[in-house]
Structures are given as C-alpha cells and as structure tokens.
Motif scaffolding. Structure first.
Motif, PDB file in Angstrom:
ATOM      1  N   GLY A   1      53.666 105.696  32.722  1.00  0.00           N
ATOM      2  CA  GLY A   1      53.313 105.636  34.140  1.00  0.00           C
ATOM      3  C   GLY A   1      52.308 106.691  34.571  1.00  0.00           C
ATOM      4  O   GLY A   1      51.738 106.591  35.652  1.00  0.00           O
ATOM      5  N   ASP A   2      52.073 107.717  33.726  1.00  0.00           N
ATOM      6  CA  ASP A   2      51.039 108.707  34.051  1.00  0.00           C
ATOM      7  C   ASP A   2      49.690 108.001  34.176  1.00  0.00           C
ATOM      8  O   ASP A   2      49.390 107.072  33.410  1.00  0.00           O
ATOM      9  N   THR A   3      48.877 108.443  35.131  1.00  0.00           N
ATOM     10  CA  THR A   3      47.567 107.834  35.349  1.00  0.00           C
ATOM     11  C   THR A   3      46.491 108.904  35.501  1.00  0.00           C
ATOM     12  O   THR A   3      46.781 110.061  35.814  1.00  0.00           O
TER      13      THR A   3
ATOM     14  N   GLN B   1      41.903 108.863  36.538  1.00  0.00           N
ATOM     15  CA  GLN B   1      40.754 108.014  36.838  1.00  0.00           C
ATOM     16  C   GLN B   1      39.476 108.830  36.984  1.00  0.00           C
ATOM     17  O   GLN B   1      39.509 110.048  37.120  1.00  0.00           O
TER      18      GLN B   1
ATOM     19  N   LYS C   1      40.309 103.536  35.488  1.00  0.00           N
ATOM     20  CA  LYS C   1      41.661 104.081  35.595  1.00  0.00           C
ATOM     21  C   LYS C   1      42.424 103.755  34.322  1.00  0.00           C
ATOM     22  O   LYS C   1      42.294 102.653  33.787  1.00  0.00           O
ATOM     23  N   VAL C   2      43.182 104.721  33.837  1.00  0.00           N
ATOM     24  CA  VAL C   2      44.068 104.491  32.697  1.00  0.00           C
ATOM     25  C   VAL C   2      45.498 104.803  33.116  1.00  0.00           C
ATOM     26  O   VAL C   2      45.732 105.662  33.962  1.00  0.00           O
ATOM     27  N   GLU C   3      46.431 104.072  32.509  1.00  0.00           N
ATOM     28  CA  GLU C   3      47.853 104.283  32.771  1.00  0.00           C
ATOM     29  C   GLU C   3      48.615 104.205  31.458  1.00  0.00           C
ATOM     30  O   GLU C   3      48.489 103.220  30.723  1.00  0.00           O
TER      31      GLU C   3
ATOM     32  N   LEU D   1      47.458 102.637  26.540  1.00  0.00           N
ATOM     33  CA  LEU D   1      47.181 102.794  27.971  1.00  0.00           C
ATOM     34  C   LEU D   1      46.541 101.531  28.524  1.00  0.00           C
ATOM     35  O   LEU D   1      45.654 100.948  27.881  1.00  0.00           O
ATOM     36  N   LYS D   2      46.991 101.123  29.697  1.00  0.00           N
ATOM     37  CA  LYS D   2      46.321 100.043  30.413  1.00  0.00           C
ATOM     38  C   LYS D   2      45.007 100.614  30.918  1.00  0.00           C
ATOM     39  O   LYS D   2      44.975 101.725  31.453  1.00  0.00           O
ATOM     40  N   THR D   3      43.925  99.879  30.737  1.00  0.00           N
ATOM     41  CA  THR D   3      42.607 100.339  31.177  1.00  0.00           C
ATOM     42  C   THR D   3      42.039  99.324  32.167  1.00  0.00           C
ATOM     43  O   THR D   3      42.000  98.132  31.890  1.00  0.00           O
TER      44      THR D   3
END
Length: 137
Positions: free
Chosen positions: A11-13, A15, A99-101, A113-115
């Motif tokens: 959950g860390d993000t 950007q 943004k990455v998560e 990471l979601k990008t």
C-alpha cells in the motif's frame, strides 16, 4: 539508499509529475534513435490517428522508472521487469503523474508495484506492474 524490503509496506505509494515538452520528445528521439514521424514531424503526424505529434510511450514509462529509482523503493533499486499498457496518447504540454504502489512482496526480496501514469485530466495513459529488487538491508 532507498527503502529496503523490510521498510516497505503493501500500500506504500510514491509519485512524480512532469510536464512533457517538445524538447523532451526531441531529446528522447535523439537518444534512442526513435525518429517516428508520429513524434517529431507535425505534418506527417497530422495525417495519423491523433492528428498531431505525441510523446513516445517509453518516454512516459521513463517517469515510472524515475519514481522507482528515486522515491520508492529509491536509490539502489534494480528494475527487473515491467508489464504495461499504453491506454491514451500523451501530447506535448500534458502534465503526467507517474505513481507506484507496493502490491506484493515475494520471498522477502522482490517487490511488485502497480504502476500508473495519468495526465492532468486524471485520465490513465499507462497502466502496469513493475518488478524490482529493492536495496539490500
């Protein structure tokens, strides 16, 4: 150094935002050799799908790399892979936010990471998943 795997939580993000200029596109074209008229020739690009020049998709993807290498996990990160889909064009003058998560930790050493990259209208222009090796403890 950047964050180690033990310091990262799901959950860390992070950007990074940048307005894409004509010079960014021309410099990228010169560095990579990708001189596709869709990016550098307004007359030819005007005949194409988008009716004007657009930024290289990989230039947009480079903004994701900036977040991974400088913010999350940060300096020392090794970029191992990227799945991505370009969903909308990026035009000169667009402000893109990458943004990455953090979404998955594998064997306490690999991070997925979601990008996502969005334009100033909030439209997604790039969507994907990155695999990285964060800095060591």
């Amino acid at each position: 150094m950047g964050k180690t795997i033990k310091e990262i939580k799901i959950g860390d993000t992070a950007q990074f935002s940048k307005t894409i200029s004509e010079s960014d596109v021309y410099l990228y074209a010169g560095i990579t050799g990708d001189l596709n008229p869709a990016h550098i020739n307004e007359v030819e690009a005007g005949k194409g799908n988008f009716k004007t020049r657009i930024a290289h998709g990989m230039l947009t993807a480079g903004l994701v790399s900036a977040v991974l290498g400088m913010k999350l996990p940060g300096p020392g990160t090794i970029y191992m892979g990227q799945e991505m889909k370009f969903t909308k064009p990026v035009y000169f003058g667009d402000t893109i936010t990458a943004k990455v998560e953090a979404i998955e930790i594998i064997k306490d050493k690999i991070l997925k990471l979601k990008t996502t990259c969005t334009n100033q209208k909030g439209e997604i222009v790039l969507d994907g998943v990155a695999t990285v090796l964060p800095p060591r403890d």
